[in-house]
Motif scaffolding. Structure first.
Motif, PDB file in Angstrom:
ATOM      1  N   MET A   1      -4.373  -5.139 -87.243  1.00 36.25           N
ATOM      2  CA  MET A   1      -3.194  -4.974 -88.148  1.00 36.25           C
ATOM      3  C   MET A   1      -2.337  -4.324 -87.078  1.00 36.25           C
ATOM      4  SD  MET A   1      -4.464  -3.350 -91.442  1.00 36.25           S
ATOM      5  CE  MET A   1      -5.234  -2.207 -90.709  1.00 36.25           C
ATOM      6  N   ARG A   2      -1.205  -4.744 -87.405  1.00 36.47           N
ATOM      7  CA  ARG A   2       0.346  -4.644 -86.383  1.00 36.47           C
ATOM      8  C   ARG A   2       0.967  -3.835 -87.132  1.00 36.47           C
ATOM      9  NH1 ARG A   2       1.094  -9.924 -83.092  1.00 36.47           N
ATOM     10  NH2 ARG A   2       0.413 -10.705 -85.047  1.00 36.47           N
ATOM     11  N   ALA A   3       1.827  -2.942 -86.760  1.00 29.11           N
ATOM     12  CA  ALA A   3       2.866  -2.121 -87.077  1.00 29.11           C
ATOM     13  C   ALA A   3       4.018  -1.745 -86.141  1.00 29.11           C
ATOM     14  CB  ALA A   3       2.661  -0.712 -87.925  1.00 29.11           C
ATOM     15  N   THR A   4       5.181  -1.612 -86.628  1.00 31.61           N
ATOM     16  CA  THR A   4       6.127  -1.376 -85.786  1.00 31.61           C
ATOM     17  C   THR A   4       6.844  -0.077 -86.373  1.00 31.61           C
ATOM     18  OG1 THR A   4       6.686  -3.496 -84.896  1.00 31.61           O
ATOM     19  CG2 THR A   4       8.363  -1.762 -85.090  1.00 31.61           C
ATOM     20  N   ALA A  28       0.497   8.641 -86.795  1.00 30.45           N
ATOM     21  CA  ALA A  28      -0.142   8.277 -88.038  1.00 30.45           C
ATOM     22  C   ALA A  28      -0.699   6.752 -88.532  1.00 30.45           C
ATOM     23  CB  ALA A  28       0.541   8.843 -89.250  1.00 30.45           C
ATOM     24  N   LEU A  29      -0.182   5.983 -88.125  1.00 33.89           N
ATOM     25  CA  LEU A  29      -0.445   4.580 -87.993  1.00 33.89           C
ATOM     26  C   LEU A  29      -1.644   4.298 -87.114  1.00 33.89           C
ATOM     27  CD1 LEU A  29       3.062   2.929 -88.394  1.00 33.89           C
ATOM     28  CD2 LEU A  29       1.459   3.000 -90.073  1.00 33.89           C
ATOM     29  N   GLY A  33      -5.713   2.693 -88.036  1.00 32.52           N
ATOM     30  CA  GLY A  33      -6.199   1.597 -87.275  1.00 32.52           C
ATOM     31  C   GLY A  33      -5.237   0.476 -86.749  1.00 32.52           C
ATOM     32  N   PHE A  34      -4.002   1.037 -86.908  1.00 36.97           N
ATOM     33  CA  PHE A  34      -2.796  -0.122 -86.605  1.00 36.97           C
ATOM     34  C   PHE A  34      -2.661   0.042 -85.107  1.00 36.97           C
ATOM     35  CE2 PHE A  34      -1.982   0.672 -91.022  1.00 36.97           C
ATOM     36  CZ  PHE A  34      -1.636  -0.850 -91.611  1.00 36.97           C
ATOM     37  N   GLU A  35      -2.509  -1.107 -84.515  1.00 38.14           N
ATOM     38  CA  GLU A  35      -1.474  -1.263 -83.281  1.00 38.14           C
ATOM     39  C   GLU A  35      -0.254  -1.217 -83.294  1.00 38.14           C
ATOM     40  OE1 GLU A  35      -0.578  -5.143 -80.432  1.00 38.14           O
ATOM     41  OE2 GLU A  35      -2.800  -5.001 -81.346  1.00 38.14           O
TER      42      GLU A  35
END
Length: 156
Positions: A1-4, A28-29, A33-35
């Motif tokens: 999972m990816r986040a910005t 926190a992201l 488990g976020f990239e």
């Protein structure tokens, strides 16, 4: 999972001071488990919309913004976010404001942040204060992965 993570701040974008909320969100992201890409620090207004579009186009599943949700004339994050959303998820923003109020932060109700879906990504506007970000993350942490899974079409 990816986040910005996108930080909306005229002064931080101009180098007047360093963004302190973006790194909190990034941490926190990552813990969830976020990239994570960012924090991307931009001035309030249209640059926020551009950053959200770019993040979603690049494949982010989550875009969290910080800043620009208050009442000052330059606080435009909700105004530039709303037209980008395919559908709103008002319960998230309401829960963030309610959590802040329950923590005794009387000004939590002044945050005008939105939450919604753009394409296959969840976009959430968080306040620009460290306390507001922590309150927002407390609400988001238990639901964020599930929300991403639902947007992707998984059974629930």
């Amino acid at each position: 999972m990816r986040a910005t993570v996108v930080c909306a701040s005229n002064r931080a974008a101009a180098g007047v001071y360093e963004d302190t909320t973006g790194p909190v969100i990034v941490g926190a992201l990552r813990d969830l488990g976020f990239e994570v890409t960012g924090p991307v620090v931009v001035p309030d207004g249209d640059p926020v919309a551009d950053a959200i579009r770019e993040a979603v186009d690049a494949g982010a599943h989550v875009v969290l913004t910080t800043g620009g949700t208050g009442l000052t004339p330059t606080d435009l994050t909700p105004e530039v976010t709303r037209p980008l959303l395919d559908r709103e998820v008002p319960g998230i923003a309401e829960a963030i404001r309610a959590h802040g109020s329950a923590q005794g932060v009387g000004t939590a109700a002044l945050s005008r942040g939105l939450a919604g879906v753009r394409g296959r990504a969840l976009v959430v506007n968080l306040p620009g204060s460290r306390g507001g970000v922590k309150d927002g993350l407390a609400v988001l942490a238990p639901m964020l992965v599930h929300a991403v899974q639902q947007i992707a079409g998984s059974d629930h």
